[in-house]
Design a protein around this motif. Structure first.
Motif, mmCIF file in Angstrom:
data_model
loop_
_atom_site.group_PDB
_atom_site.id
_atom_site.type_symbol
_atom_site.label_atom_id
_atom_site.label_comp_id
_atom_site.label_asym_id
_atom_site.label_seq_id
_atom_site.Cartn_x
_atom_site.Cartn_y
_atom_site.Cartn_z
ATOM 1 N N ARG A 122 0.814 -0.948 0.008
ATOM 2 C CA ARG A 122 0.124 -0.044 0.421
ATOM 3 C C ARG A 122 0.953 1.041 0.058
ATOM 4 N N ALA A 123 0.427 2.322 -0.768
ATOM 5 C CA ALA A 123 0.984 3.794 -0.192
ATOM 6 C C ALA A 123 -0.100 5.189 -0.522
ATOM 7 N N ARG A 124 0.824 6.107 0.300
ATOM 8 C CA ARG A 124 -0.264 7.317 0.588
ATOM 9 C C ARG A 124 -0.037 7.922 -0.686
ATOM 10 N N PRO A 125 -0.934 8.780 -1.722
ATOM 11 C CA PRO A 125 -0.582 9.049 -2.368
ATOM 12 C C PRO A 125 0.732 9.985 -2.473
ATOM 13 N N SER A 126 0.968 10.828 -0.896
ATOM 14 C CA SER A 126 2.003 11.267 -1.712
ATOM 15 C C SER A 126 3.480 11.186 -2.740
ATOM 16 N N ASP A 127 3.356 9.392 -1.962
ATOM 17 C CA ASP A 127 4.480 8.761 -2.394
ATOM 18 C C ASP A 127 4.667 8.110 -3.291
ATOM 19 N N VAL B 175 5.036 12.517 -10.328
ATOM 20 C CA VAL B 175 4.063 13.568 -10.523
ATOM 21 C C VAL B 175 4.025 14.481 -10.043
ATOM 22 N N HIS B 176 2.884 16.057 -9.558
ATOM 23 C CA HIS B 176 2.721 16.515 -8.882
ATOM 24 C C HIS B 176 1.426 15.632 -8.208
ATOM 25 N N GLN B 177 1.651 15.868 -7.032
ATOM 26 C CA GLN B 177 0.479 14.812 -6.032
ATOM 27 C C GLN B 177 -1.191 15.042 -6.202
ATOM 28 N N SER B 178 -1.379 16.685 -6.773
ATOM 29 C CA SER B 178 -2.545 16.472 -7.024
ATOM 30 C C SER B 178 -3.034 15.960 -8.477
ATOM 31 N N CYS C 86 -4.656 9.085 3.642
ATOM 32 C CA CYS C 86 -5.013 8.024 3.067
ATOM 33 C C CYS C 86 -3.512 6.689 2.638
ATOM 34 N N PHE C 87 -4.337 5.195 2.094
ATOM 35 C CA PHE C 87 -3.959 3.963 2.192
ATOM 36 C C PHE C 87 -4.365 3.871 0.806
ATOM 37 N N ALA C 88 -3.499 3.706 -0.235
ATOM 38 C CA ALA C 88 -4.199 3.594 -1.887
ATOM 39 C C ALA C 88 -3.636 1.615 -1.648
ATOM 40 N N ALA C 89 -4.478 0.972 -2.261
ATOM 41 C CA ALA C 89 -4.035 -0.534 -2.508
ATOM 42 C C ALA C 89 -4.674 -1.509 -3.424
#
Length: 152
Positions: A35-40, A47-50, A77-80
């Motif tokens: 899993r990963a944070r959007p910023s990671d 790319v830009h976080q947006s 949040c985390f994305a998986a």
């Protein structure tokens, strides 16, 4: 040679910023980690976080990823990747391979192997140059710090 290489790189960059290519890159990044944070993800994909934020919601809506709150920082949040996301990733890989096969349909096996060898060699050369440039521009430990520290 440089013009041909730059045209190839430019078209690849354009493709990676939109449509299936952008989805593929994001799903590949998630497949590489649990899993990963959007910023990671933004850092990984450069790319830009947006950009990542705009890409995540449709992927969640499609069931390709799951977003869960970060219990340590409820603002994040985390994305998986989900099972459906892994299946979609495989479909995108197959589509990409089919496209590449079309690009090199009239090439010999030797030409394809040579291209792979030369691209790997170019990447290794780029990495060596970047490493040596980084060594020249990174201040030593004694040179770091606040500009006023050495002044009396």
């Amino acid at each position: 040679m440089v013009a041909a290489l730059m045209a190839t790189v430019s078209s690849s960059v354009r493709a990676s910023r939109k449509g299936n290519a952008a989805t593929l890159l994001l799903l590949q990044a998630l497949a590489a980690v649990e899993r990963a944070r959007p910023s990671d993800l933004a850092t990984t994909l450069d790319v830009h976080q947006s950009t990542i934020s705009r890409q995540l919601q449709p992927l969640e809506d499609e069931g390709f990823i799951a977003l869960t709150v970060d219990s340590g920082d409820r603002r994040s949040c985390f994305a998986a990747l989900t099972a459906r996301g892994r299946q979609h990733l495989e479909e995108l890989h197959q589509f990409g391979l089919s496209r590449f096969e079309l690009f090199v349909a009239d090439w010999s096996q030797e030409e394809i192997r040579t291209l792979g060898h030369l691209l790997a060699k170019l990447e290794a050369s780029k990495a060596r140059v970047a490493e040596s440039e980084q060594a020249l521009t990174t201040p030593s430990r004694s040179q770091r710090g606040r500009s006023w520290q050495g002044k009396s």
